[in-house]
Design a protein around this motif. Sequence first.
Motif, short mmCIF file in Angstrom:
data_model
loop_
_atom_site.label_atom_id
_atom_site.label_comp_id
_atom_site.label_asym_id
_atom_site.label_seq_id
_atom_site.Cartn_x
_atom_site.Cartn_y
_atom_site.Cartn_z
N THR A 30 0.86 -1.18 0.00
CA THR A 30 0.00 0.00 0.00
C THR A 30 0.89 1.23 0.00
OG1 THR A 30 -1.70 -1.17 1.25
CG2 THR A 30 -1.83 1.24 1.23
N VAL A 31 0.65 2.11 -0.95
CA VAL A 31 1.39 3.37 -1.03
C VAL A 31 0.40 4.49 -0.76
CG1 VAL A 31 2.80 4.86 -2.50
CG2 VAL A 31 2.94 2.37 -2.75
N ALA A 32 0.70 5.31 0.26
CA ALA A 32 -0.20 6.39 0.65
C ALA A 32 0.57 7.68 0.81
CB ALA A 32 -0.91 6.03 1.95
N THR A 118 12.13 -0.62 14.98
CA THR A 118 12.10 0.66 14.28
C THR A 118 13.53 1.13 14.02
OG1 THR A 118 10.02 1.22 15.37
CG2 THR A 118 11.24 3.03 14.36
N LEU A 119 13.82 1.38 12.76
CA LEU A 119 15.13 1.90 12.37
C LEU A 119 14.93 3.36 11.95
CD1 LEU A 119 14.89 -1.28 11.13
CD2 LEU A 119 17.30 -0.79 10.93
N THR A 120 15.60 4.26 12.63
CA THR A 120 15.52 5.69 12.34
C THR A 120 16.91 6.17 11.95
OG1 THR A 120 13.81 5.88 14.03
CG2 THR A 120 14.77 7.92 13.22
N PRO A 121 17.06 6.75 10.76
CA PRO A 121 18.39 7.18 10.31
C PRO A 121 19.02 8.20 11.26
CG PRO A 121 16.84 7.21 8.50
CD PRO A 121 16.04 6.98 9.74
N LYS A 122 20.30 8.02 11.51
CA LYS A 122 21.07 8.98 12.30
C LYS A 122 21.23 10.27 11.51
CE LYS A 122 23.57 5.22 14.48
NZ LYS A 122 24.82 4.45 14.49
N ASP A 123 21.29 10.15 10.18
CA ASP A 123 21.43 11.29 9.28
C ASP A 123 20.21 11.28 8.35
OD1 ASP A 123 22.09 13.17 7.37
OD2 ASP A 123 23.94 12.17 6.73
N GLN A 124 19.32 12.25 8.50
CA GLN A 124 18.08 12.28 7.72
C GLN A 124 18.31 12.52 6.23
OE1 GLN A 124 14.76 11.66 8.73
NE2 GLN A 124 15.82 10.85 10.51
N SER A 125 19.53 12.80 5.82
CA SER A 125 19.80 13.05 4.41
C SER A 125 19.74 11.79 3.56
CB SER A 125 21.15 13.75 4.23
OG SER A 125 22.21 12.86 4.54
N ILE A 126 19.62 10.61 4.18
CA ILE A 126 19.54 9.38 3.37
C ILE A 126 18.17 9.22 2.72
CG2 ILE A 126 21.32 8.22 4.71
CD1 ILE A 126 19.16 6.39 5.83
N GLY A 127 17.20 10.07 3.08
CA GLY A 127 15.94 10.11 2.34
C GLY A 127 14.75 9.43 2.99
N ILE A 128 14.93 8.78 4.12
CA ILE A 128 13.78 8.18 4.77
C ILE A 128 13.65 8.73 6.19
CG2 ILE A 128 14.02 6.06 3.42
CD1 ILE A 128 14.82 4.70 6.13
N ASN A 129 12.42 8.68 6.72
CA ASN A 129 12.19 9.10 8.10
C ASN A 129 12.30 7.94 9.06
OD1 ASN A 129 10.26 10.77 6.18
ND2 ASN A 129 10.97 12.11 7.81
N GLU A 149 8.77 8.01 4.00
CA GLU A 149 9.65 8.91 3.27
C GLU A 149 8.90 10.22 3.08
OE1 GLU A 149 11.76 6.47 -0.09
OE2 GLU A 149 9.70 5.77 0.13
N GLY A 150 9.23 11.23 3.88
CA GLY A 150 8.52 12.50 3.79
C GLY A 150 7.04 12.30 4.08
N LYS A 151 6.19 12.67 3.11
CA LYS A 151 4.74 12.52 3.28
C LYS A 151 4.21 11.20 2.74
CE LYS A 151 3.93 17.46 3.13
NZ LYS A 151 3.17 18.55 2.55
N LYS A 152 5.11 10.36 2.23
CA LYS A 152 4.72 9.08 1.63
C LYS A 152 4.99 7.93 2.61
CE LYS A 152 6.87 6.60 -1.78
NZ LYS A 152 7.45 6.41 -3.11
N ILE A 153 4.01 7.04 2.74
CA ILE A 153 4.18 5.83 3.55
C ILE A 153 3.90 4.62 2.66
CG2 ILE A 153 3.34 4.47 5.51
CD1 ILE A 153 2.63 7.08 6.90
N THR A 154 4.88 3.73 2.60
CA THR A 154 4.72 2.48 1.85
C THR A 154 4.68 1.35 2.87
OG1 THR A 154 6.01 3.41 0.03
CG2 THR A 154 5.72 1.02 0.05
N THR A 155 3.62 0.53 2.79
CA THR A 155 3.44 -0.56 3.72
C THR A 155 3.36 -1.87 2.96
OG1 THR A 155 2.18 0.91 5.17
CG2 THR A 155 2.01 -1.45 5.61
#
Length: 187
Positions: A30-32, A118-129, A149-155
């Motif tokens: 699902t892509v939202a 939950t994996l949260t990037p140490k550096d947000q520049s890799i493109g995912i939240n 990724e920003g306003k997009k959630i892929t499940t």
Amino acid sequence: MKLLLIILTVLSSFLTNLEQKTLKSDFTITVAEEVNAPMNFPGWILMQGDKFRLEMMDIEAAYDGKTMYMYSGQTDELTLSNPTEQELLEANPFLYAKALVKVCNIVEKASGENTLITLTPKDQSIGINRFVLKLRTADLMPLSVELKEGKKITTLKLKEPKFVPANPEYIYILTPGKNTFVNDMRL
């Protein structure tokens, strides 16, 4: 430090299972986005380590560790390629999780029958939240993956996933008698 070791043990055990066993499951992706209605894409997958076979919509794909096979029934075309590491990470969320371990903070939360990693990037520049992996605690079976990724959630939701004894070939075999166009892009 002890908590980190336990988390990495759960995640490592899960990833080891995927290296050694063959996972089979139907799924729905699902892509939202905030402004659009969610889009759902059903399919099935068979995978072990980085090798896989899947079918989604009108596409059949396979990767045998070297060659990517992409067949489109709509165009009756088979494309063969040697995918880059990035292309493989985009195609396989479990390989993506493995790659993220090095660059993310990891939090594990056991709740009832399930464990969320939950994996949260140490550096947000890799493109995912964030990247959230839901496992059934008893056998570390993957149940879902959520990528924000920003306003997009892929499940990715797996339906009745199981490890099967099969050790299939991860290739696409052309149907005899068909006039399928083969686009060989391998180097």
